[in-house]
Design an enzyme around this catalytic site. Structure first.
Site, PDB file in Angstrom:
ATOM      1  N   LYS A  95       0.857  -1.190   0.000  1.00  0.00           N
ATOM      2  CA  LYS A  95       0.000   0.000   0.000  1.00  0.00           C
ATOM      3  C   LYS A  95       0.896   1.244   0.000  1.00  0.00           C
ATOM      4  O   LYS A  95       1.972   1.232   0.604  1.00  0.00           O
ATOM      5  CB  LYS A  95      -0.868  -0.058   1.259  1.00  0.00           C
ATOM      6  CG  LYS A  95      -1.899   1.035   1.407  1.00  0.00           C
ATOM      7  CD  LYS A  95      -2.741   0.765   2.656  1.00  0.00           C
ATOM      8  CE  LYS A  95      -3.821   1.807   2.879  1.00  0.00           C
ATOM      9  NZ  LYS A  95      -4.657   1.515   4.062  1.00  0.00           N
TER      10      LYS A  95
ATOM     11  N   SER B 239      -9.596   1.514   3.155  1.00  0.00           N
ATOM     12  CA  SER B 239      -8.761   2.296   2.282  1.00  0.00           C
ATOM     13  C   SER B 239      -7.740   1.497   1.467  1.00  0.00           C
ATOM     14  O   SER B 239      -7.253   1.997   0.457  1.00  0.00           O
ATOM     15  CB  SER B 239      -8.023   3.347   3.106  1.00  0.00           C
ATOM     16  OG  SER B 239      -7.153   2.742   4.033  1.00  0.00           O
TER      17      SER B 239
ATOM     18  N   SER C 127      -9.569  -1.004   7.185  1.00  0.00           N
ATOM     19  CA  SER C 127      -9.025  -0.839   5.836  1.00  0.00           C
ATOM     20  C   SER C 127      -8.341  -2.038   5.200  1.00  0.00           C
ATOM     21  O   SER C 127      -8.030  -2.006   4.017  1.00  0.00           O
ATOM     22  CB  SER C 127      -8.055   0.334   5.821  1.00  0.00           C
ATOM     23  OG  SER C 127      -8.795   1.517   5.734  1.00  0.00           O
TER      24      SER C 127
HETATM   25  N1  GLN Z   1     -13.067   3.419   6.688  1.00  0.00           N
HETATM   26  C1  GLN Z   1     -12.460   3.832   7.897  1.00  0.00           C
HETATM   27  C2  GLN Z   1     -12.167   5.304   7.859  1.00  0.00           C
HETATM   28  O1  GLN Z   1     -12.577   5.917   6.952  1.00  0.00           O
HETATM   29  C3  GLN Z   1     -11.219   3.037   8.176  1.00  0.00           C
HETATM   30  C4  GLN Z   1     -10.031   3.504   7.454  1.00  0.00           C
HETATM   31  C5  GLN Z   1      -8.789   2.728   7.785  1.00  0.00           C
HETATM   32  O2  GLN Z   1      -8.853   1.659   8.372  1.00  0.00           O
HETATM   33  N2  GLN Z   1      -7.641   3.295   7.415  1.00  0.00           N
HETATM   34  O3  GLN Z   1     -11.546   5.860   8.708  1.00  0.00           O
END
Ligand code: GLN
Length: 490
Positions: A79, A154, A178
């Site tokens: 990532k 994400s 994420s």
């Molecule tokens: N969807 C969650 C957020 O928007 C988790 C994001 C993540 O785990 N980086 O914060």
């Protein structure tokens, strides 16, 4: 019935048996990326030279008969918030475009020492804030099962690449879901390890008290292989504890007869009917394997979303203070004085979701509101931790949906970001409590989009959740896993 084949093990055997050279394998993946990535938008940076240089080195080691680790020569991805020395690392934000770290994240050092072949860096929501990958300054990654749907977020790029087989595996990060949510949307496996088991050194911070790096793979065994490799104690991360000497691979195939699998009633409320049905079907599979299903209450679950969004945004507002146009990446071209420069750099460099969270975080930490929001959220965090702790006195692992629905159509999360926050309800409690959880495929909706379930464990109980996940995968793989029919044919 034949066992599920670990993709990593299969390729490892092909490499060491000299059925294929690492150069050929890498070139096959690079060709496939060239073909498929324009549709998937999974990679934001393809590191062809790095991949081929490593491949040549691995081929020499194979020729000289060296004993190689399982991950040697296996093409993979990271990532784009995992620091790679000399390779652009942008967090998919305009503010970090052009930024090349001068050091490696610990996980990347470990993987390099294991001979990993880096195909490139993958797409993500800007600074890991989002659930659809669409807050990325490069546009979102698409779902390999249907390009009209998001890959999730994400870590959408990693899931899209692994699901579309243009990477064998990848590392993502999980602050509130994420890793697990995109794995679930793309019909593959994703592990959020216990907080502290995998080093965060070199992971560009979103919310440091929640962030964890973990693997996204196509099989549970692959997840076990990658997790066992990267979960080392690291002196460079003050919260690091390593895996406490436990190798998840050793117990992956253990019998689960008599094991108690917990279901929190609150986890089944308000989720889509087809997702609920998939979870209840999974319970039946577990019962047929000799496990016992135990229902329990987790009343604090309803506080999880506000607690997460208050605490994560508070941490983000502090962590993202460092992007000032002086030390990294983007700097506004014209300004009056230093204040104007910082203000303009941040206004132009950050996207709107990141700005919203910095403002929210600054607000909840401000003098007049600290007690009303931040402190209250911290107290409730304690309540959530306790409720999980109590649950684990009665059950071995907890089974829950990963997401209350399946992948959304592209553009939907952008048009209603607040609504998409609600879809994080099943994943954020795990980060709040610091627990490990793995998402595994457990069905499809009427449109053929994958459904995922998570198995949640006590701190440092990765071995148990992967064992329980493997047993389920082993008897359901033929029906629950569908290749996305693109990328390298396996
Ligand atoms: N969807 C969650 C957020 O928007 C988790 C994001 C993540 O785990 N980086 O914060």
């Amino acid at each position: 019935m034949a066992e599920v084949k670990s993709r990593i093990r299969t390729l490892h055997t092909m490499l060491t048996d000299k059925e294929i050279s690492c150069k050929e394998l890498t070139e096959t993946y690079l060709r496939s990326i060239a073909e498929v990535n324009k549709n998937l938008n999974a990679y934001v940076n393809v590191t062809e030279d790095v991949a081929l240089t490593t491949a040549e080195k691995i081929d020499k080691q194979i020729a000289s008969g060296e004993n190689l680790p399982l991950l040697a020569g296996i093409p993979m991805t990271l990532k784009d918030n995992i620091s790679t020395n000399g390779i652009e690392t942008t967090c998919c934000s305009k503010i970090l475009q052009g930024y090349k770290p001068i050091y490696n994240a610990t996980v990347w050092n470990i993987l390099q020492n294991n001979g990993a072949v880096l195909l490139g860096k993958t797409n993500m929501d800007e600074f890991a804030m989002g659930s659809s990958c669409e807050t990325s300054c490069f546009g979102g990654a698409k779902n390999p099962h249907n390009l009209g749907y998001v890959a999730g977020g994400s870590s959408g790029g990693v899931a899209s690449a692994v699901g579309g087989n243009i990477a064998v595996y990848g590392l993502g990060s999980d602050t509130g879901g994420s890793i697990r949510q995109p794995a679930s949307f793309c019909g593959i496996v994703g592990l959020k390890p216990t907080y502290g088991s995998v080093s965060r050194y070199g992971l560009i911070a979103y919310a440091s008290g929640f962030d964890q790096i973990g693997p996204i793979t196509t099989t549970v065994e692959d997840t076990a292989i990658v997790y066992d490799t990267i979960s080392e104690y690291d002196i460079m991360d003050s919260t690091s504890q390593g895996n406490k000497g436990v190798k998840t691979l050793d117990t992956l195939r253990n019998d689960i007869k008599g094991m108690k699998i917990g279901i929190a009633k609150e986890y089944l409320e308000g989720i889509r009917e087809d997702v609920k049905e998939a979870i209840l079907n999974a319970c039946k599979v577990y019962e047929s394997l000799g496990a016992e299903i135990v229902y329990f209450d987790l009343p604090a679950l309803k506080y999880s979303l506000p607690v997460y969004y208050i605490l994560a945004c508070a941490e983000a507002s502090s962590n993202l203070g460092r992007y000032d146009g002086i030390r990294y990446g983007y700097k506004t071209p014209s300004y009056r004085d230093v204040n104007d420069m910082i203000c303009k750099t941040r206004s132009e460099g950050f996207g709107s979701e990141v700005k919203r969270r910095i403002m929210l975080g600054t607000y909840v930490l401000s003098a007049g509101y600290y007690d009303a929001y931040y402190k209250k959220a911290q107290n409730l965090r304690g309540t959530i931790v306790r409720e999980f702790k109590n649950a684990f006195e009665k059950v071995d692992v907890i089974l829950a949906p990963t997401v209350p629905m399946t992948a959304f159509e592209t553009g939907k999360a952008v048009s209603d970001p607040i609504e998409t926050y609600l879809t994080d309800i099943c994943t954020v409690p795990i980060n709040i409590a610091g627990l490990p959880a793995v998402s595994v495929p457990c069905g499809f909706d009427g449109k053929g989009m994958p459904i995922g379930m998570q198995l949640i464990g006590k701190n440092f109980d990765e071995a148990k959740i992967l064992n329980v996940a493997w047993q389920y995968e082993n008897v359901t793989h033929d029906t629950m896993f569908r290749s996305a029919e693109m990328g390298v044919k396996s």
